[in-house]
Design a protein around this motif. Structure first.
Motif, PDB file in Angstrom:
ATOM      1  N   ILE A  39       0.813  -1.241   0.079  1.00  0.00           N
ATOM      2  CA  ILE A  39       0.161   0.038  -0.173  1.00  0.00           C
ATOM      3  C   ILE A  39       0.841   1.377  -0.069  1.00  0.00           C
ATOM      4  O   ILE A  39       0.515   2.453  -0.340  1.00  0.00           O
ATOM      5  N   SER A  40       2.128   1.228   0.487  1.00  0.00           N
ATOM      6  CA  SER A  40       3.027   2.340   0.472  1.00  0.00           C
ATOM      7  C   SER A  40       4.359   1.971   0.521  1.00  0.00           C
ATOM      8  O   SER A  40       4.766   1.086   0.896  1.00  0.00           O
ATOM      9  N   ARG A  41       5.119   2.771  -0.296  1.00  0.00           N
ATOM     10  CA  ARG A  41       6.741   2.550  -0.482  1.00  0.00           C
ATOM     11  C   ARG A  41       7.336   3.760  -0.302  1.00  0.00           C
ATOM     12  O   ARG A  41       7.136   4.838  -1.040  1.00  0.00           O
ATOM     13  N   THR A  42       8.244   4.151   0.720  1.00  0.00           N
ATOM     14  CA  THR A  42       8.789   5.164   0.860  1.00  0.00           C
ATOM     15  C   THR A  42      10.322   5.001   0.921  1.00  0.00           C
ATOM     16  O   THR A  42      10.849   3.899   1.216  1.00  0.00           O
ATOM     17  N   TRP A  43      11.164   6.196   0.703  1.00  0.00           N
ATOM     18  CA  TRP A  43      12.565   6.019   1.017  1.00  0.00           C
ATOM     19  C   TRP A  43      12.782   7.120   2.128  1.00  0.00           C
ATOM     20  O   TRP A  43      12.511   8.269   2.128  1.00  0.00           O
ATOM     21  N   LEU A  44      13.574   6.671   3.147  1.00  0.00           N
ATOM     22  CA  LEU A  44      14.089   7.261   4.305  1.00  0.00           C
ATOM     23  C   LEU A  44      15.482   7.561   4.150  1.00  0.00           C
ATOM     24  O   LEU A  44      16.450   6.349   3.922  1.00  0.00           O
TER      25      LEU A  44
END
Length: 248
Positions: A39-44
């Motif tokens: 449902i989501s993909r983020t880069w930190l």
């Protein structure tokens, strides 16, 4: 025996203020629902948004896509409905909306607006269902400013002038055939001065003088041949046209 470091070799310790290069590399974080669907993909980077952020509808289609730099939106932001049609495309620079923004309804662009530092600034256009413009405006620091035109089926139906978001000066309204309906004068969004309405063909139909939004004296009314009428003698056709003008 302790060997001294080479003079060109950096010495790294926990207190020298340097961060290992590995910790500066962005890390991917995926979020999935109870069924394992992404449902989501983020880069930190060091716990702060840095890089792409993508969110998805339950059917797998994209819901939102944006780019972050050190925790701030930077670049184009896209939003979509569950069918994959666009809802918005907006430009950001260092966390502020800056550049062209487009808004969509059922995949159709309904408005284009320029922004500078989070404020509407520059030309703006709204669109009808057939894709023709319904209004062309200009904004300065978040407020509509200068000449503005409104359209219906490709024809101009109103010319107006704005100052700091308020009507200022003459406002002219036209019928679908381009005939002049009325001309009014505004000061700071309030009627001030004569308001004149016209018969088809351009003959003066009625004149009312306003002061601070309030009519001064009785209106002057004329038949289609230019003859002045008493208010209680106004012909039904004139009153019907006045009623239509008021209702739009």
């Amino acid at each position: 025996m302790v060997t001294a470091p080479h003079p060109l070799e950096p010495s790294v310790s926990q207190n020298d203020g340097f961060t290992p290069l590995q910790s500066l590399a962005p890390e991917r974080l995926d979020e999935r629902d109870e069924n394992g669907v992404l449902i989501s993909r983020t880069w930190l980077r060091q716990g702060v948004l840095h890089g792409r952020l993508d969110r998805f509808w339950p059917n797998g289609k994209p819901q939102l896509s944006a780019n972050y730099e050190a925790g701030k939106l930077d670049g184009l932001l896209y939003q979509f409905d569950e069918q994959g049609q666009p809802l918005q495309v907006a430009a950001y620079v260092q966390g502020r909306q800056h550049g062209l923004s487009r808004v969509f309804v059922q995949g159709r662009c309904v408005s284009e607006q320029n922004y500078v530092d989070d404020l509407a600034h520059g030309p703006a256009v709204t669109y009808q269902n057939d894709g023709q413009p319904s209004a062309k405006m200009h904004f300065v620091k978040g407020q509509i400013e200068g000449p503005t035109r409104f359209f219906h089926e490709g024809r101009v139906v109103r010319n107006a002038v704005y100052q700091a978001g308020l009507l200022e000066g003459e406002v002219s309204d036209f019928d679908r055939d381009g005939g002049l309906i009325q001309v009014a004068t505004y000061r700071a969004n309030v009627l001030e001065g004569p308001l004149r309405r016209y018969w088809p063909g351009g003959a003066l139909m009625e004149e009312v003088v306003y002061s601070q939004g309030v009519p001064v004296g009785q209106p002057r009314r004329f038949d289609i041949k230019g003859r002045q009428l008493d208010n209680d003698q106004a012909q039904p056709g004139l009153l019907a046209r006045l009623e239509k003008l008021v209702r739009g």
